[in-house]
Design a protein around this motif. Sequence first.
Motif, PDB file in Angstrom:
ATOM      1  N   ARG A   1       0.836  -1.203   0.000  1.00 22.95           N
ATOM      2  CA  ARG A   1       0.000   0.000   0.000  1.00 22.95           C
ATOM      3  C   ARG A   1       0.866   1.247   0.000  1.00 22.95           C
ATOM      4  O   ARG A   1       0.582   2.224  -0.713  1.00 22.95           O
ATOM      5  CB  ARG A   1      -0.922   0.002   1.219  1.00 22.95           C
ATOM      6  CG  ARG A   1      -2.054  -1.022   1.144  1.00 22.95           C
ATOM      7  CD  ARG A   1      -2.899  -1.010   2.397  1.00 22.95           C
ATOM      8  NE  ARG A   1      -3.551   0.275   2.594  1.00 22.95           N
ATOM      9  CZ  ARG A   1      -4.242   0.587   3.692  1.00 22.95           C
ATOM     10  NH1 ARG A   1      -4.349  -0.289   4.688  1.00 22.95           N
ATOM     11  NH2 ARG A   1      -4.809   1.764   3.800  1.00 22.95           N
ATOM     12  N   SER A   2       1.949   1.228   0.787  1.00 27.26           N
ATOM     13  CA  SER A   2       2.851   2.383   0.828  1.00 27.26           C
ATOM     14  C   SER A   2       3.529   2.588  -0.515  1.00 27.26           C
ATOM     15  O   SER A   2       3.626   3.714  -1.015  1.00 27.26           O
ATOM     16  CB  SER A   2       3.901   2.174   1.927  1.00 27.26           C
ATOM     17  OG  SER A   2       3.293   2.088   3.198  1.00 27.26           O
ATOM     18  N   HIS A   3       4.010   1.493  -1.122  1.00 26.38           N
ATOM     19  CA  HIS A   3       4.677   1.610  -2.419  1.00 26.38           C
ATOM     20  C   HIS A   3       3.686   1.996  -3.514  1.00 26.38           C
ATOM     21  O   HIS A   3       4.036   2.725  -4.447  1.00 26.38           O
ATOM     22  CB  HIS A   3       5.361   0.289  -2.773  1.00 26.38           C
ATOM     23  CG  HIS A   3       6.620   0.040  -1.993  1.00 26.38           C
ATOM     24  ND1 HIS A   3       7.744   0.809  -2.141  1.00 26.38           N
ATOM     25  CD2 HIS A   3       6.923  -0.902  -1.050  1.00 26.38           C
ATOM     26  CE1 HIS A   3       8.699   0.354  -1.342  1.00 26.38           C
ATOM     27  NE2 HIS A   3       8.222  -0.676  -0.668  1.00 26.38           N
ATOM     28  N   HIS A   4       2.446   1.497  -3.421  1.00 31.51           N
ATOM     29  CA  HIS A   4       1.434   1.833  -4.429  1.00 31.51           C
ATOM     30  C   HIS A   4       1.138   3.339  -4.411  1.00 31.51           C
ATOM     31  O   HIS A   4       0.986   3.955  -5.487  1.00 31.51           O
ATOM     32  CB  HIS A   4       0.156   1.043  -4.160  1.00 31.51           C
ATOM     33  CG  HIS A   4      -0.989   1.423  -5.052  1.00 31.51           C
ATOM     34  ND1 HIS A   4      -0.987   1.195  -6.415  1.00 31.51           N
ATOM     35  CD2 HIS A   4      -2.174   2.042  -4.771  1.00 31.51           C
ATOM     36  CE1 HIS A   4      -2.110   1.646  -6.937  1.00 31.51           C
ATOM     37  NE2 HIS A   4      -2.841   2.168  -5.969  1.00 31.51           N
ATOM     38  N   ARG A   5       1.085   3.909  -3.223  1.00 37.28           N
ATOM     39  CA  ARG A   5       0.831   5.349  -3.138  1.00 37.28           C
ATOM     40  C   ARG A   5       1.947   6.153  -3.795  1.00 37.28           C
ATOM     41  O   ARG A   5       1.717   7.279  -4.251  1.00 37.28           O
ATOM     42  CB  ARG A   5       0.669   5.766  -1.675  1.00 37.28           C
ATOM     43  CG  ARG A   5      -0.673   5.363  -1.062  1.00 37.28           C
ATOM     44  CD  ARG A   5      -0.944   6.127   0.218  1.00 37.28           C
ATOM     45  NE  ARG A   5      -0.006   5.755   1.267  1.00 37.28           N
ATOM     46  CZ  ARG A   5      -0.236   4.803   2.171  1.00 37.28           C
ATOM     47  NH1 ARG A   5      -1.383   4.132   2.133  1.00 37.28           N
ATOM     48  NH2 ARG A   5       0.653   4.531   3.102  1.00 37.28           N
ATOM     49  N   ARG A   6       3.134   5.568  -3.844  1.00 35.72           N
ATOM     50  CA  ARG A   6       4.269   6.236  -4.489  1.00 35.72           C
ATOM     51  C   ARG A   6       4.366   5.881  -5.981  1.00 35.72           C
ATOM     52  O   ARG A   6       5.322   6.274  -6.645  1.00 35.72           O
ATOM     53  CB  ARG A   6       5.571   5.857  -3.783  1.00 35.72           C
ATOM     54  CG  ARG A   6       5.632   6.298  -2.333  1.00 35.72           C
ATOM     55  CD  ARG A   6       6.862   5.714  -1.633  1.00 35.72           C
ATOM     56  NE  ARG A   6       6.893   6.072  -0.225  1.00 35.72           N
ATOM     57  CZ  ARG A   6       7.466   7.167   0.260  1.00 35.72           C
ATOM     58  NH1 ARG A   6       8.061   7.998  -0.566  1.00 35.72           N
ATOM     59  NH2 ARG A   6       7.451   7.424   1.547  1.00 35.72           N
TER      60      ARG A   6
END
Length: 263
Positions: free
Chosen positions: A67-72
């Motif tokens: 989720r953190s990487h997807h937001r980036r």
Amino acid sequence: MDIISYIALGAFAGILAGLLGVGGGTIIVPVLTFVFAAQHFPPEYVLHFALGTSMASILFTSLASLRSHHRRGAVNWAVVRQITPGIVAGTLLGVWLTSMMSTRLLKMIFIAFAYFVAVQMLMNIKPRPSRQLPAGPGMLASGGAIGIFSSFVGIGGGTLSVPFMTWCNVPLHTVIGTSAALGFPIAVTGAAGFIASGLHVQGLPPLSLGFVYLPALAGIAFASVLTAPLGASMAHALPVAALKKLFALMLIVVGSKMLTSLF
């Protein structure tokens, strides 16, 4: 003290998952092996519990990390869709094979894996980006290999998926994020497999669900979900290469300690 150990382990594993993209299982499995042995788990199933609980905890870690990487914008979802069927099939096959292996054999496999990863990190061995992603059958076979080996050592697959994607010219800034996303189907399938393979076994510790030990899962998952986003943020700010070398030295120590336990 056991719960505190599980929480501390989960916090560290979450940071690793977000920071290095290698999967927290690389450290969760050996630590749980030592803890479960000290708690007098059935010796013939100590590694099975460590692998199953690691897989179940990676489910939460990978979800928070992806989720953190997807937001980036760092997840290549086309790669995830193409390779996931092979990963699911390979993970199921790997869990089935693992259920027939002894703790001693599983330890030997993990020790070899720990040394391999450590050497790879210390020498900064990386495949040259010399080709493109394979077509459908090639992606299925690659996913199958990643899934099988991940089941043997209780990881989220990053140790194999990261170099594979690098070799296939996937842009570097998306490799770690995509690897985190691939860890989710591995963890879901692996956890389900280890639960199912342990349900028929008699004499397992209380609060076990198959080969998943629920108190350990709760502590690790709680902490890892909190720290995985922190690790993902750190990946964009810290000298990851230097941290990988430090982690490699830690793997050598852990692998050596497991090696001595064989004798």
